[in-house]
Each structure stands twice: as structure tokens, then as C-alpha cells.
Design a protein around this motif. Sequence first.
Motif, PDB file in Angstrom:
ATOM      1  N   MET A 218       0.833  -1.210   0.000  1.00 51.81           N
ATOM      2  CA  MET A 218       0.000   0.000   0.000  1.00 51.81           C
ATOM      3  C   MET A 218       0.862   1.252   0.000  1.00 51.81           C
ATOM      4  N   ASN A 219       1.944   1.261   0.783  1.00 46.96           N
ATOM      5  CA  ASN A 219       2.815   2.427   0.810  1.00 46.96           C
ATOM      6  C   ASN A 219       3.501   2.651  -0.524  1.00 46.96           C
TER       7      ASN A 219
ATOM      8  N   THR B  72       2.103   2.168  -3.436  1.00 52.20           N
ATOM      9  CA  THR B  72       1.107   2.880  -4.237  1.00 52.20           C
ATOM     10  C   THR B  72       1.045   4.344  -3.841  1.00 52.20           C
ATOM     11  N   ARG B  73       1.139   4.612  -2.563  1.00 51.97           N
ATOM     12  CA  ARG B  73       1.102   5.995  -2.089  1.00 51.97           C
ATOM     13  C   ARG B  73       2.337   6.765  -2.535  1.00 51.97           C
TER      14      ARG B  73
ATOM     15  N   CYS C 188     -12.458   3.280  -2.440  1.00 57.58           N
ATOM     16  CA  CYS C 188     -11.722   2.013  -2.445  1.00 57.58           C
ATOM     17  C   CYS C 188     -12.131   1.132  -3.618  1.00 57.58           C
TER      18      CYS C 188
ATOM     19  N   GLY D  27     -10.049   1.825  -6.795  1.00 59.83           N
ATOM     20  CA  GLY D  27      -8.711   1.232  -6.774  1.00 59.83           C
ATOM     21  C   GLY D  27      -8.757  -0.277  -6.888  1.00 59.83           C
ATOM     22  N   ASP D  28      -9.708  -0.902  -6.211  1.00 58.32           N
ATOM     23  CA  ASP D  28      -9.844  -2.359  -6.274  1.00 58.32           C
ATOM     24  C   ASP D  28     -10.087  -2.818  -7.707  1.00 58.32           C
TER      25      ASP D  28
ATOM     26  N   PRO E 123      -3.697   4.166  -8.149  1.00 53.90           N
ATOM     27  CA  PRO E 123      -3.820   4.971  -6.931  1.00 53.90           C
ATOM     28  C   PRO E 123      -5.089   5.816  -6.963  1.00 53.90           C
TER      29      PRO E 123
ATOM     30  N   ARG F 254      -7.122   1.833   4.901  1.00 52.28           N
ATOM     31  CA  ARG F 254      -7.766   1.281   3.715  1.00 52.28           C
ATOM     32  C   ARG F 254      -6.832   1.417   2.510  1.00 52.28           C
ATOM     33  N   PRO F 255      -7.065   0.666   1.436  1.00 56.73           N
ATOM     34  CA  PRO F 255      -6.161   0.676   0.282  1.00 56.73           C
ATOM     35  C   PRO F 255      -6.390   1.861  -0.652  1.00 56.73           C
TER      36      PRO F 255
ATOM     37  N   ALA G 225      -4.650   5.880  -1.795  1.00 57.23           N
ATOM     38  CA  ALA G 225      -3.368   6.579  -1.816  1.00 57.23           C
ATOM     39  C   ALA G 225      -3.430   7.942  -1.149  1.00 57.23           C
TER      40      ALA G 225
ATOM     41  N   THR H 278       2.232   6.993   7.420  1.00 55.75           N
ATOM     42  CA  THR H 278       1.392   6.082   6.632  1.00 55.75           C
ATOM     43  C   THR H 278       1.597   6.263   5.136  1.00 55.75           C
TER      44      THR H 278
END
Length: 270
Positions: free
Chosen positions: A1-2, A4-5, A68, A71-72, A77, A103-104, A106, A139
Motif C-alpha cells: 500500500m505504501n 502505491t502511495r 476504495c 482502486g480495487d 492509486p 484502507r487501500p 493513496a 502512513t
Amino acid sequence: MNDTRAQFRALHVAGNPLVMPNPWDVGSARMLAALGAKAFGSTSAGAAFFMGRQEGTLSFDEMLDAACALGDATGLPVTADLESCGGDGPDDVARAIKVAAARPIAGASIEDISADGQPFGLTQAIDRVSAAVDAAKDTGLVITARAEAMQWPTGDLDDVCNRISAFAKVGADVVYAPGLGNAEMVRAVVKAAGDVPVNMLVGSNEGAFSVASLANLGVARISTGAALARAAYGAVIDMMRDVLESGRIQYPATTASFDEIQALLPKSSQ
């Protein structure tokens, strides 16, 4: 996840803006991804329309779930439009951002108006952004701080620039002032932001801009807000109003072919 961010954060380059459309559902997100979009912003208004409701009626959880889902469905992102971010106080904002950071997604945006559309005073608005930044610390979540005043008839550009400057100073990752109608306004906001990336909304309340003109003004991200959803729903409304009121059946010139839509969508749910 990080990862993607970090990818999303790196896409914000002043003078080479990220074009970030705002899909309103999974289908529009997949089409926009197939057309080459690199990241998305959710739209609380578009999500509400999709659910058959007015803007401002979605709960915080519904807005977060809508973001979310984009993105799913695409793997790209997404920054979540969270409107007033869970409440009026800094503690409300901090709780909301901590939930969002788990949550997933960005990024997340925070507005300087309340759920009932009233602007927060400058001190309260700054405290809310500061709380969001602190809650997102470590985060990687990209915090976008919005100054909304130029969308109102009494909008004051000096006030907006003061807010943008203050939001940048307390650590906002991106700043955003909807309603900028000309190049001078955009230039003033970019100057007030300093080194912090500026998002420019290209919607019905803004002037006529091109990607190149906004790049030359130092903008780092371009978003569409609810404009894409409104364009799609507007075509439906115009056509059916014509059918029901005059009996004329005429599809809009911009109607996509069946094959064109099919080509932009996957054959399975994955």
C-alpha cells in the motif's frame, strides 16, 4: 500500500501535471484506466448520483468505500473525496484519516466547510488540516487540503490564498482551491502554495484551460471533479427529456458505440 502511495505522490510535478479524472463508479474507472489514466480521485457527488441520492447525503463510510472500489477495480492509486472528513473538530478529522489510512487508498482530501456547507474560520480550518497531517504521519497517505471559498458568490481570493499558504505550512501534501476562473487566480494560488503541489479543478465553475496552460502556470495535478458524471447523466437527461416531451428520438453525437465500450472493459470481474 505504501508503494502505491509513494507512486501517487511522485506523480505530482509542478509544470508537468498529473491529469487525474474522477470516475463515479467501477465501470467509468475501468474505462478511464483503459484510456490511460494513471490515478483517480473519487467524487462524492458522482458517487451519490450513482447511488440515486443527492450530494452531501453519503456517510463517511460510504464515501470511503466508493473510493476504495475504484482502486480495487483498476489497481491504480486513488485519492478519496471525504468532504468534511467525518466531522467539524480536529479530533473528528484525525479519527477519519486514521480510518482512511488503514484502507487501500493513496490519498484523502479535507474541505474547509462543514457538512451543512458553512465555512470554518481560518484557525479551525488550519487546525483540521494539521490534525489530518498528524494522523497520516508515517502512513504515506497523501493529504489534499481544500479551500472552498471561490465556489461561493462572495468568494475572496485573498482569503483563499491565506488558507492555501497556511495549509501548506502545516504540512498538507497537496493544496486545492476549486472555482478558479482565470490564469491570474491560478497563479496567485500557486504562489501562495510555495513548494507544495497545487491541484486545479477543471469543471463548470472554472475558466477555459488546457493542460499546457495549467502546466505553464505551475499546476501539479488536474482533476475533473463531478464534471464527467454530470456529462454522462446530462446526456441521458437531455435525450430522454426530448423523447418524453417532444417524441423525438435522437442520440447525442457523443454516444459511444457498443464495440468501443466493450473494448475498454475486461471480460471478467478481475
